[in-house]
Every structure is written in structure tokens, then in C-alpha cells.
Design a protein around this motif. Structure first.
Motif, PDB file in Angstrom:
ATOM      1  N   VAL A 144    -140.724  74.110  52.846  1.00  0.00           N
ATOM      2  CA  VAL A 144    -140.441  72.675  52.783  1.00  0.00           C
ATOM      3  C   VAL A 144    -139.292  72.321  51.951  1.00  0.00           C
ATOM      4  O   VAL A 144    -139.213  72.701  50.464  1.00  0.00           O
ATOM      5  N   ARG A 145    -138.435  71.675  52.587  1.00  0.00           N
ATOM      6  CA  ARG A 145    -137.313  71.235  51.907  1.00  0.00           C
ATOM      7  C   ARG A 145    -137.356  69.945  51.608  1.00  0.00           C
ATOM      8  O   ARG A 145    -137.420  69.232  52.808  1.00  0.00           O
ATOM      9  N   ARG A 146    -137.138  69.360  50.334  1.00  0.00           N
ATOM     10  CA  ARG A 146    -137.201  67.885  50.207  1.00  0.00           C
ATOM     11  C   ARG A 146    -136.078  67.213  49.389  1.00  0.00           C
ATOM     12  O   ARG A 146    -136.417  66.117  48.940  1.00  0.00           O
ATOM     13  N   ALA A 147    -135.035  67.810  49.462  1.00  0.00           N
ATOM     14  CA  ALA A 147    -133.790  67.411  48.918  1.00  0.00           C
ATOM     15  C   ALA A 147    -132.829  66.525  49.960  1.00  0.00           C
ATOM     16  O   ALA A 147    -131.628  66.522  49.748  1.00  0.00           O
ATOM     17  N   GLY A 148    -133.653  65.730  50.934  1.00  0.00           N
ATOM     18  CA  GLY A 148    -133.021  64.730  51.592  1.00  0.00           C
ATOM     19  C   GLY A 148    -132.702  65.129  52.937  1.00  0.00           C
ATOM     20  O   GLY A 148    -132.875  66.367  53.641  1.00  0.00           O
ATOM     21  N   VAL A 149    -131.739  64.307  53.786  1.00  0.00           N
ATOM     22  CA  VAL A 149    -131.538  64.526  55.069  1.00  0.00           C
ATOM     23  C   VAL A 149    -130.118  64.528  55.142  1.00  0.00           C
ATOM     24  O   VAL A 149    -129.492  63.751  54.426  1.00  0.00           O
ATOM     25  N   MET A 150    -129.473  65.058  56.185  1.00  0.00           N
ATOM     26  CA  MET A 150    -127.973  65.067  56.462  1.00  0.00           C
ATOM     27  C   MET A 150    -127.950  64.113  57.774  1.00  0.00           C
ATOM     28  O   MET A 150    -128.726  64.191  58.682  1.00  0.00           O
ATOM     29  N   SER A 151    -126.657  63.456  57.867  1.00  0.00           N
ATOM     30  CA  SER A 151    -126.480  62.774  59.183  1.00  0.00           C
ATOM     31  C   SER A 151    -124.887  62.880  59.704  1.00  0.00           C
ATOM     32  O   SER A 151    -124.082  63.134  58.755  1.00  0.00           O
ATOM     33  N   VAL A 152    -124.621  62.260  60.779  1.00  0.00           N
ATOM     34  CA  VAL A 152    -123.365  62.086  61.215  1.00  0.00           C
ATOM     35  C   VAL A 152    -123.118  60.374  61.456  1.00  0.00           C
ATOM     36  O   VAL A 152    -124.098  59.625  61.791  1.00  0.00           O
ATOM     37  N   VAL A 153    -121.924  60.004  61.164  1.00  0.00           N
ATOM     38  CA  VAL A 153    -121.826  58.578  61.649  1.00  0.00           C
ATOM     39  C   VAL A 153    -121.381  58.209  63.135  1.00  0.00           C
ATOM     40  O   VAL A 153    -120.394  58.900  63.415  1.00  0.00           O
ATOM     41  N   LYS A 154    -122.302  57.278  63.628  1.00  0.00           N
ATOM     42  CA  LYS A 154    -122.090  56.897  64.995  1.00  0.00           C
ATOM     43  C   LYS A 154    -121.125  55.592  64.836  1.00  0.00           C
ATOM     44  O   LYS A 154    -120.431  55.388  65.925  1.00  0.00           O
ATOM     45  N   ALA A 155    -121.392  54.739  63.821  1.00  0.00           N
ATOM     46  CA  ALA A 155    -120.515  53.627  64.092  1.00  0.00           C
ATOM     47  C   ALA A 155    -120.391  53.255  62.453  1.00  0.00           C
ATOM     48  O   ALA A 155    -121.338  53.262  61.682  1.00  0.00           O
ATOM     49  N   GLY A 156    -119.127  52.966  62.218  1.00  0.00           N
ATOM     50  CA  GLY A 156    -118.608  52.486  60.785  1.00  0.00           C
ATOM     51  C   GLY A 156    -118.947  51.494  60.315  1.00  0.00           C
ATOM     52  O   GLY A 156    -119.250  50.423  61.130  1.00  0.00           O
ATOM     53  N   GLY A 157    -118.817  51.270  59.065  1.00  0.00           N
ATOM     54  CA  GLY A 157    -119.287  49.996  58.452  1.00  0.00           C
ATOM     55  C   GLY A 157    -119.224  50.270  56.916  1.00  0.00           C
ATOM     56  O   GLY A 157    -119.370  51.591  56.180  1.00  0.00           O
ATOM     57  N   VAL A 158    -119.299  49.063  56.210  1.00  0.00           N
ATOM     58  CA  VAL A 158    -119.327  49.253  54.480  1.00  0.00           C
ATOM     59  C   VAL A 158    -120.946  49.110  54.168  1.00  0.00           C
ATOM     60  O   VAL A 158    -121.675  48.439  54.937  1.00  0.00           O
TER      61      VAL A 158
END
Length: 180
Positions: A144-158
Motif C-alpha cells: 500500500v503506497r500512501r505518498a500521493g498520486v501523480m498526474s499529467v496536465v490536460k489544461a493549463g492554468g494558475v
């Protein structure tokens, strides 16, 4: 289903922790502007050594602030950005999301969840014993990994602390997150 951003962090250098910022800018297909992990292909040093042409599925790292309270109960003090995340969230079960979930952040930015962060020994270098708090085994003996998730950016923004996060689940069947 939704939550909020509690902190944002970035670092242009490859270091474990990232300083918190007033805002970060997400760039579609790249990641966090100015961050060492920004790019179309992998930037994490161990992944670059394996194959520098791999797609970067780790453009933006998100951790749920609730994890900090859990590890605090075990005697560890962790603040936003210290585990290397770009976005600290509240009110979302990040680890329970399926692959392909879209997170709409603030008014513009959209990230797609790609998988779980694979915690490494650098966590123990940051705080001895902390790795055992963010990686463990369930009753069946599964990792069990609990140190968060990774993602890619589909739409930019601040993205800023206080921004809302809307969760959009992908069409089923859902695939559970695995390490990326």
C-alpha cells in the motif's frame, strides 16, 4: 465530489522538498512551470537513467493534507511541499481515485491522475522511519503506497491555495491506481 488546494509548491532544482509558493502555473502536456520535473518525457533521475524517452506520467504530484495529520500522530512533522508534492489537497480521497480521473482545479487547470507515487528511501533521509508510515501492507499482504498520486496536465492554468478541486471520474470500468 470535490475538495480544495491547501498549498502549492515547486522547485527548479532536483531536491527532495519543494518550497511553497503563492501560486504555480500548470502548462498543458508539460507540468508545473519552472519545476525540475516539468517535461513531456521523464525527468525523475532514476527513470531518466532507465530510459529517457519514457513519457512523463509524473508531471504533477498531489498529496492529501490528511496524510500529514496521520503521520503526525505517529510522531512525524511534515508540512506542505516537504515530501516533494506540487499540490497539497484537502477533502479528496486521492488514493481511492481510479486511473484517468480528471481534477479540475480553480477556474482553468485540469490534471489527469496517472497513478500512485512510488515512495523511495529519500523519505527516510528526510525523516528517519517516515517511509514505513507512507508504505505498508494491507491485511492480505498487498503493498500500500500512501505518498500521493501523480498526474499529467490536460489544461493549463494558475493554481493557488484556496482553489476548489472538482473530481470527474472516468467512464467505467474503473482501473485502480498503481505506481507510475
Amino acid at each position: 465530489m470535490g475538495g480544495a488546494v491547501t498549498a502549492v509548491s515547486s522547485n527548479g532544482e532536483h531536491s527532495f522538498s519543494k518550497p511553497t509558493r503563492e501560486s504555480i502555473t500548470l502548462l498543458a502536456g508539460l507540468g508545473v512551470e519552472g519545476d525540475a520535473h516539468m517535461g513531456v518525457t521523464v525527468k525523475h533521475r532514476s527513470r531518466v537513467a532507465q530510459d529517457p524517452t519514457q513519457p512523463n506520467l509524473r508531471q504533477v504530484h498531489l498529496i492529501h493534507e490528511e496524510l500529514f495529520a496521520e503521520v503526525r500522530a505517529a510522531g512525524f512533522a511534515v508540512a506542505p511541499g516537504e515530501l516533494g508534492e506540487n499540490i497539497t489537497t484537502q477533502g479528496i480521497d486521492l488514493l481511492g481515485l481510479p486511473v484517468g480521473t480528471l481534477l479540475l482545479i480553480g477556474g482553468e487547470a485540469v490534471v489527469e491522475v496517472t497513478g500512485l507515487r512510488n515512495p523511495c528511501l529519500q523519505i527516510d533521509a528526510f525523516s528517519k522511519g517516515l517511509l514505513k508510515e507512507v508504505v505498508g501492507r494491507d491485511e492480505a499482504g498487498n503493498l500500500v503506497r500512501r505518498a500521493g498520486v501523480m498526474s499529467v496536465v490536460k489544461a493549463g492554468g494558475v493554481v493557488r491555495p484556496g482553489d476548489t478541486i472538482e473530481v470527474r471520474l472516468p467512464d467505467g470500468p474503473h482501473r485502480p491506481l498503481d505506481r507510475v
